[in-house]
Design an enzyme around this catalytic site. Structure first.
Site, PDB file in Angstrom:
ATOM      1  CD  GLU A  43      -2.939  -1.177   2.290  1.00 40.30           C
ATOM      2  OE1 GLU A  43      -4.117  -1.473   2.059  1.00 40.30           O
ATOM      3  OE2 GLU A  43      -2.501  -0.923   3.430  1.00 40.30           O
TER       4      GLU A  43
HETATM    5  N1  IFG Z   1      -4.339  -3.793   4.569  1.00 38.88           N
HETATM    6  C1  IFG Z   1      -3.095  -3.308   5.169  1.00 38.88           C
HETATM    7  C2  IFG Z   1      -2.933  -3.526   6.671  1.00 38.88           C
HETATM    8  C3  IFG Z   1      -4.246  -3.417   7.430  1.00 38.88           C
HETATM    9  C4  IFG Z   1      -5.281  -4.314   6.771  1.00 38.88           C
HETATM   10  C5  IFG Z   1      -6.547  -4.384   7.607  1.00 38.88           C
HETATM   11  C6  IFG Z   1      -1.994  -5.364   4.390  1.00 38.88           C
HETATM   12  C7  IFG Z   1      -0.753  -6.022   3.864  1.00 38.88           C
HETATM   13  C8  IFG Z   1      -5.555  -3.811   5.388  1.00 38.88           C
HETATM   14  N2  IFG Z   1      -1.964  -4.005   4.505  1.00 38.88           N
HETATM   15  O1  IFG Z   1      -2.949  -6.037   4.711  1.00 38.88           O
HETATM   16  O2  IFG Z   1      -2.020  -2.567   7.195  1.00 38.88           O
HETATM   17  O3  IFG Z   1      -4.701  -2.073   7.488  1.00 38.88           O
HETATM   18  O4  IFG Z   1      -7.375  -5.441   7.202  1.00 38.88           O
END
Ligand code: IFG
Length: 492
Positions: free
Chosen positions: A303
């Site tokens: 992200e």
């Molecule tokens: N995606 C983000 C996490 C967390 C997650 C919550 C990943 C690799 C959503 N990154 O999962 O930091 O916020 O479900």
């Protein structure tokens, strides 16, 4: 319940179970735990630590041979495999490695009455059904991840979760130690990371929300004494607001960011073109590698939505080699893999798709993949719309959804041989206590444990659900705050 039913309730399902219903072993108050190999010392100590309070027996650990009792023997079984043989007079565990002995202890615990898990003395008899079990894992990596950045958890709370996952042959514990909301491990050469970055969490509570290096080392040892290897993660180049609030120079504009206590993602990025960014990463990786005996260091990589592709590429090109320089193998969330042809880094897949061309290409080149599909095994997903805790961006995930998939045939172009194993992440935007952790982790964590351990040939939802239902008796004794899913025939 007769002892032999416990042979049909084992979770994860062993590879081979031969019941010997004609015999039953009963633990004698004077029984000893006999070691014929020092490999079994920690596993034996862990078994004794569990059984002494509940049985009230001394359970002396000795190297003096004995004709009765619990005997740990050296064998030539491969890697984490073990053999567990129960006769009327002995329980014999045979393995070639400490890991194998730990795995056998996890099985033996489930062959004893549920009261064996109690912290106070219970009436016996402490029976074990006669059997010969020959067992080994499907995958070498069966992981649980705990995000200690959105909400901070004390070492006691982390140890409690480590104890709980170890009971299901989980052998890796991934600690998510830095993010936008917090930096959770002391770095001596960059003290503000915890002085500033370790003061807040989601929701705005303030405190010393970080582990000193001594506390982290204590967690690592605690996990090791349960057969579990810790994987530290420092997420970069995104998810870095806590570091950027701690040091102005880590920001493109040399302005320190404000501490962030919300739950948005994707807005932060380390300064990509500054040399100090890589000096920072080198210091962090150097200090953490020195107190991390395990082979892995996780660099995140997910992200990085405000990092242009070219910058992300440039970042990973400079950052990945730093992990190798300090003697560790990098793991990253799967986005990183488009930036390198190096087949050493391990790819942790977390998306909701069943196809990802970059991951498939990397697997073809030889990178190994840890499977963590969010819509299957993200433990912070709500079970149903009624679940108060958790998020739902990957949908609702009930127990059956966490179980009913095949890690070795899930992603196009990623075969059984490419898969290193399964890992169940628990993100903590909405999770603030051990009871919250347990409500989301149990029972779905056991699905990851079973998928990671048991042969695909044993994959069967009704059978798993039945065996899962039998775990409730053990969770009640341990005070685990599990979710009584309507999909599971719970046995009280
Ligand atoms: N995606 C983000 C996490 C967390 C997650 C919550 C990943 C690799 C959503 N990154 O999962 O930091 O916020 O479900």
């Amino acid at each position: 319940m007769t002892e032999t039913t416990r042979l049909q309730e084992l979770l994860p399902q062993p590879a081979e179970v031969q019941p010997h219903p004609e015999v039953t072993f009963t633990l004698d108050p004077s029984a000893a735990i006999v070691l014929t190999t020092e490999d079994a010392r920690h596993p034996a100590e862990r078994l004794a630590e569990i059984l002494r309070p509940s049985t009230g027996y001394p359970l002396e650990i000795t190297t003096t041979p004995a004709e009765t009792g619990i005997i740990f023997e050296q064998s030539e079984t491969p890697a984490e495999a073990y053999e567990l043989e129960v006769t009327a007079t002995t329980v014999t565990i045979r393995s070639a490695t400490p890991a194998g002995h730990f795995n056998a202890v996890a099985t033996l615990r489930q062959l004893l009455p549920p009261q064996a898990e109690a912290k106070t003395e219970q009436p016996g008899p402490w029976t074990v059904p006669g059997a010969k079990i020959q067992d080994h894992p499907r995958y070498p990596h069966r992981g649980a991840m705990l995000d200690v950045t959105r909400h901070f958890f004390t070492t006691d709370q982390v140890k409690r979760y480590i104890d709980q996952v170890a009971a299901y042959k989980i052998n890796y514990f991934h600690l998510h130690l830095s993010d936008d909301q917090g930096w959770r491990l002391e770095i001596k050469s960059w003290p503000n990371l915890t002085k500033i970055g370790g003061r807040t969490e989601v929701g705005g509570r303030t405190g010393n929300f970080f582990y000193t290096q001594a506390e982290y080392a204590d967690l690592v040892t605690y996990a090791q004494n349960r057969g579990i290897t810790v994987i530290p993660e420092f997420d970069m180049p995104g998810h870095t607001n806590a570091a950027q609030a701690s040091y102005p120079e880590l920001n493109d504009d040399d302005q320190a960011r404000d501490p962030y206590t919300g739950i948005e993602v994707g807005f932060s990025s380390l300064a990509i073109d500054k040399d100090i960014t890589y000096a920072f990463i080198d210091d962090v990786v150097r200090e953490v590698a020195a107190i991390t005996p395990g082979p892995y260091l996780h660099i995140g990589g997910d992200e990085a939505l405000t990092t242009p592709d070219a910058d992300y590429q440039a970042f990973m090109t400079r950052a990945l080699p730093i992990v190798q320089k300090h003697g560790k193998t990098a793991i990253g969330w799967h986005e990183f893999v488009k930036t390198t042809e190096d087949t050493t880094p391990v790819v942790q897949f977390w998306n909701q798709t069943t196809a990802d061309e970059n991951v498939a290409a990397a697997a073809k080149r030889g990178n190994k993949v840890i499977m963590s599909p969010a819509n299957r095994i993200y433990l912070d997903m709500k079970y149903t719309e009624e679940t108060e805790l958790g998020l739902k961006w990957a949908g609702h995930v009930e127990v059956e959804a966490s179980y009913d998939w095949n890690p070795g045939a899930y992603l196009d172009g990623v075969t059984e041989e490419d898969v290193l194993g399964v890992e169940a992440p628990l993100w903590t935007e909405t999770v603030a206590s051990s009871a919250d952790i347990e409500y989301l982790a149990f029972p779905r964590l056991t699905a990851a444990a079973e998928l990671g351990w048991s042969p695909q040939s044993t994959h069967d939802w009704p059978g798993f659900a039945r065996r899962l239902g039998a775990q409730a008796k053990r969770w009640e004794v341990q005070g685990i705050n599990y979710y009584r899913s309507p999909q599971v025939p719970w046995q009280d």
